[in-house]
Every structure is written in C-alpha cells, then in structure tokens.
Scaffold this active site. Structure first.
Site, PDB file in Angstrom:
ATOM      1  N   ASN A 194      39.165  42.055  47.526  1.00 23.60           N
ATOM      2  CA  ASN A 194      38.651  40.702  47.833  1.00 23.60           C
ATOM      3  C   ASN A 194      38.166  39.928  46.610  1.00 23.60           C
ATOM      4  OD1 ASN A 194      39.051  41.369  50.564  1.00 23.60           O
ATOM      5  ND2 ASN A 194      37.044  42.402  50.592  1.00 23.60           N
ATOM      6  N   ARG A 195      38.729  40.235  45.467  1.00 20.25           N
ATOM      7  CA  ARG A 195      38.338  39.554  44.212  1.00 20.25           C
ATOM      8  C   ARG A 195      36.866  39.752  43.864  1.00 20.25           C
ATOM      9  NH1 ARG A 195      42.846  40.317  44.148  1.00 20.25           N
ATOM     10  NH2 ARG A 195      44.533  38.907  43.602  1.00 20.25           N
ATOM     11  N   MET A 196      36.269  40.829  44.439  1.00 19.07           N
ATOM     12  CA  MET A 196      34.855  41.129  44.153  1.00 19.07           C
ATOM     13  C   MET A 196      34.803  42.186  43.039  1.00 19.07           C
ATOM     14  SD  MET A 196      32.754  39.477  46.249  1.00 19.07           S
ATOM     15  CE  MET A 196      31.420  40.529  46.801  1.00 19.07           C
TER      16      MET A 196
END
Ligand SMILES: Cc1cc2nc3c(=O)[nH]c(=O)nc-3n(C[C@H](O)[C@H](O)[C@H](O)COP(=O)(O)O)c2cc1C
Length: 215
Positions: free
Chosen positions: A191-193
C-alpha cells in the site's frame, strides 16, 4: 509507452526503529550480505550522482569496491566528467537498488581521493587487460573518433606492456571515498506504506541519529 497501470506490491520485509542497529554500517553490511546471498546481480553496483559548478547533476553506475570504517570506495579516472564534477563540488550521493529484496539504500556525503598508494595496490591487483584498458580510456569521457582508434591504442599498449609485465598505475586513475554523512534505508511495503530509516551523523560525537521518514 504508458506504464500507469504497472504496479507491484512490495511485501518482502520491514524496518523498525526499535530493531535497527545503532551503526548504519552494520545494517548496510547485513543488507549487502543478503543481496549477495539472494544472488542479486552485482549488488555492489551503485548509481553515483555528482554535480559540478555548472549545477547540472550527472549520474552513472560505478562499482563499490570497499566499505571502510567511514565510507564507501570506488575507482575511476580522475580526469573523467565525474572527476571534473568532484573537483568542483565535493558532495556526492550513491544509490543502490536491490529489486529482488525490494530495497534501496541512499548514501550521501563528502567525496575525496583516497591515498595514491592504496589506489596503486588495487590497480596492481586488477587483471592485465583491465589495467591496459584504464590507460586506453584517457581521458575517460573524452570523445574518440571510432572504435578502431581505441583498439589500436590497446594493441600498442599490449606490445609495450605484454602479459605478465608490470603495467604502471596511471596517475590519472584511482579511488574516491564518500565519507558517509547520511544514509537512508528503504524497504518496500504494501500500500505504498514503505519503511524509510535515515541515519544522520552527529558532528559533535560521531553518533548517528535515526529518523523514520514518510514514504
Ligand atoms: C555495471 C557498470 C559498472 C561500472 N563500473 C565503473 C567503475 O567502477 N568505475 C568507472 O569509472 N566507471 C564504471 N562504469 C562506467 C560508468 O558508468 C561511466 O560510463 C564512466 O565512468 C564515465 O562516467 P562519467 O563520464 O560521468 O565520468 C560502469 C558501468 C556499468 C554499467
């Protein structure tokens, strides 16, 4: 071409402030060892960014040859375009990207020539033809009319310095060390985290401050 529909989810690892070592060298060496174990091809190849007085950044791949107690060392031609940049601005950044591990490492700091004797001892360890190649590529990044000119120079030098003979270390060739002032470890997450830990050297006591950065 359009790549806007291309995306991967990165899920192979994580980085946490509580579990990273105090010294970034420990983490860098551990990541490099894992990259070698995972058979990342030439994990010691790094993009090196320099910027001369013209304020135009340049980037190219060079091979990391040593991690010292203070930084990272690579070898090149001192009269190349990068050598010119470095003589005008002693700040550089190096980047490693290990796709197989979903990791990126960014190293920035000041850059300086290493001791000439150390360069010479590495040069003397290189294979004969690479030594000759270093003499041919002078000045590296200069324009050459065609490949034949290079090959003729190579053949001429091989006559002068046959195999098994000692090829002298060129004065225009040697190592640079980037003394690490800042090093960021990036681990891809879902999640692009992504996890980003940056170590910044504390000038007063040489300790490292560790901060998490927003991805
Ligand atoms: C995988 C790879 C490894 C390289 N290793 C080096 C190196 O260790 N030293 C070097 O001077 N150039 C190396 N090069 C060539 C550089 O990328 C570059 O073409 C050259 O140094 C000239 O750069 P400059 O014109 O910016 O000075 C390598 C290129 C590749 C693709």
């Amino acid at each position: 071409m359009d790549f806007t529909d291309q995306r991967l989810s990165y899920e192979k690892g994580e980085l946490d402030k509580a579990s990273v070592p105090k010294s970034p060298f420990e983490l860098f060496n551990a990541w490099m060892s894992e990259a070698l174990e995972e058979k990342v091809q030439e994990p010691y190849a790094m993009s090196l960014a320099t910027c001369g007085a013209d304020m135009k950044p340049s980037v190219r791949i060079v091979l990391l040859r040593e991690v010292t107690d203070s930084g990272i060392v690579f070898y090149t031609n001192y009269e190349s375009a990068k050598g010119q940049d470095i003589s005008e601005n002693p700040n550089a950044e190096a980047l490693f990207f290990w796709h197989e591990l979903e990791r990126q490492v960014r190293i920035s700091g000041s850059i300086a020539k290493i001791d000439a004797q150390k360069s010479a001892s590495y040069f003397q360890k290189r294979p004969h033809d690479s030594q000759v190649g270093a003499w041919v590529s002078q000045p590296q990044s200069g324009v050459v009319e065609n490949r034949e000119v290079m090959e003729a120079k190579f053949d001429e030098l091989v006559k002068q310095f046959p195999k098994e003979s000692n090829v002298p270390t060129p004065e225009f060739w040697g190592g640079y060390e980037i003394t690490i002032e800042k090093i960021e470890f990036w681990q891809g997450r879902a999640n692009r985290m992504h996890d980003r830990m940056v170590y910044s050297k504390n000038d007063q006591d040489s300790s490292w401050q560790i901060d998490r950065l927003l991805p």
